[in-house]
Design a protein around this motif. Structure first.
Motif, PDB file in Angstrom:
ATOM      1  N   SER A 183       3.634  -2.987   3.452  1.00 12.61           N
ATOM      2  CA  SER A 183       3.008  -4.174   2.859  1.00 12.61           C
ATOM      3  C   SER A 183       2.347  -5.011   3.945  1.00 12.61           C
ATOM      4  N   PHE A 208       3.643   4.654 -10.112  1.00 12.01           N
ATOM      5  CA  PHE A 208       2.654   5.724  -9.981  1.00 12.01           C
ATOM      6  C   PHE A 208       3.373   7.062 -10.064  1.00 12.01           C
ATOM      7  N   TYR A 256       0.848  -1.175   0.000  1.00  6.61           N
ATOM      8  CA  TYR A 256       0.000   0.000   0.000  1.00  6.61           C
ATOM      9  C   TYR A 256       0.894   1.239   0.000  1.00  6.61           C
ATOM     10  N   TYR A 257       0.313   2.381  -0.414  1.00  6.21           N
ATOM     11  CA  TYR A 257       1.066   3.629  -0.370  1.00  6.21           C
ATOM     12  C   TYR A 257       0.115   4.809  -0.241  1.00  6.21           C
ATOM     13  N   HIS A 275      -3.673   3.807  -1.323  1.00  3.74           N
ATOM     14  CA  HIS A 275      -3.817   3.088  -2.586  1.00  3.74           C
ATOM     15  C   HIS A 275      -3.144   1.730  -2.464  1.00  3.74           C
ATOM     16  N   THR A 276      -3.671   0.767  -3.188  1.00  5.94           N
ATOM     17  CA  THR A 276      -3.022  -0.533  -3.294  1.00  5.94           C
ATOM     18  C   THR A 276      -1.997  -0.438  -4.416  1.00  5.94           C
ATOM     19  N   TYR A 277      -0.771  -0.789  -4.102  1.00  8.35           N
ATOM     20  CA  TYR A 277       0.297  -0.719  -5.109  1.00  8.35           C
ATOM     21  C   TYR A 277       0.093  -1.809  -6.150  1.00  8.35           C
ATOM     22  N   THR A 278      -0.003  -1.375  -7.412  1.00 10.34           N
ATOM     23  CA  THR A 278      -0.140  -2.328  -8.521  1.00 10.34           C
ATOM     24  C   THR A 278       0.939  -2.115  -9.572  1.00 10.34           C
ATOM     25  N   GLY A 279       1.725  -1.059  -9.427  1.00 10.04           N
ATOM     26  CA  GLY A 279       2.782  -0.730 -10.382  1.00 10.04           C
ATOM     27  C   GLY A 279       3.194   0.709 -10.204  1.00 10.04           C
TER      28      GLY A 279
END
Length: 163
Positions: free
Chosen positions: A30, A16, A1-2, A10-14
């Motif tokens: 995490s 940003f 998360y960040y 936000h959930t980290y997916t790549g």
């Protein structure tokens, strides 16, 4: 998360984006499959895309009478940059006159507070047929610590002698 600057989680997916001139803080952590949460980490990110501001004045700004003598012209002002700070070794200037002749140029010292003052020599001469007078355009430049270049120009004039 960040989170960016304490905003929404936000959930980290790549990758940003972090944008906008400022000092930003990205916090991140995490959580594993069974719910164990790691200690929150933070990273400061400084973004500075804005050039420094320059002020300038010339004394004198009129060179007369136009008798061809060299005149000492004092250039002074201040360079400011609130984000990354001024690169104190980056001051430079160039002079071109309205006749297309390249005149004095070089570097100048910038003090810790952004102030500067130096003197150049300009010729108090104009062509006899030139009713508008001779104009020296002096362009001063400096960079901030992020490499952004700011500039300003001023004009010193050898006016037409109305006699």
């Amino acid at each position: 998360y960040y989170q960016v600057d304490g905003g929404a989680q936000h959930t980290y997916t790549g990758p940003f984006n972090v944008s906008g001139d400022a000092r930003h803080t990205v916090t991140f952590w995490s959580v594993d499959q069974v719910g164990n949460e790691e200690t929150v980490h933070s990273q400061a990110i400084n973004i500075d895309a804005t050039p420094p501001g320059l002020s300038a004045s010339a004394n004198p700004d009129l060179l007369c009478p136009p008798y061809g003598k060299m005149v000492s012209v004092s250039l002074s002002g201040k360079i400011t940059d609130v984000l990354s700070g001024v690169d104190l070794g980056s001051g430079s200037y160039a002079t071109v006159d309205s006749y297309g002749q390249v005149q004095p140029g070089g570097s100048f010292a910038i003090s810790a507070d952004g102030g500067y003052s130096f003197t150049i020599q300009l010729e108090a001469r104009r062509n006899g047929h030139d009713k508008n007078g001779r104009a020296y355009t002096i362009t001063l430049k400096a960079r901030d610590q992020s490499g952004n270049r700011g500039s300003t120009s001023l004009i010193v004039t050898v006016p037409h002698d109305p006699r």
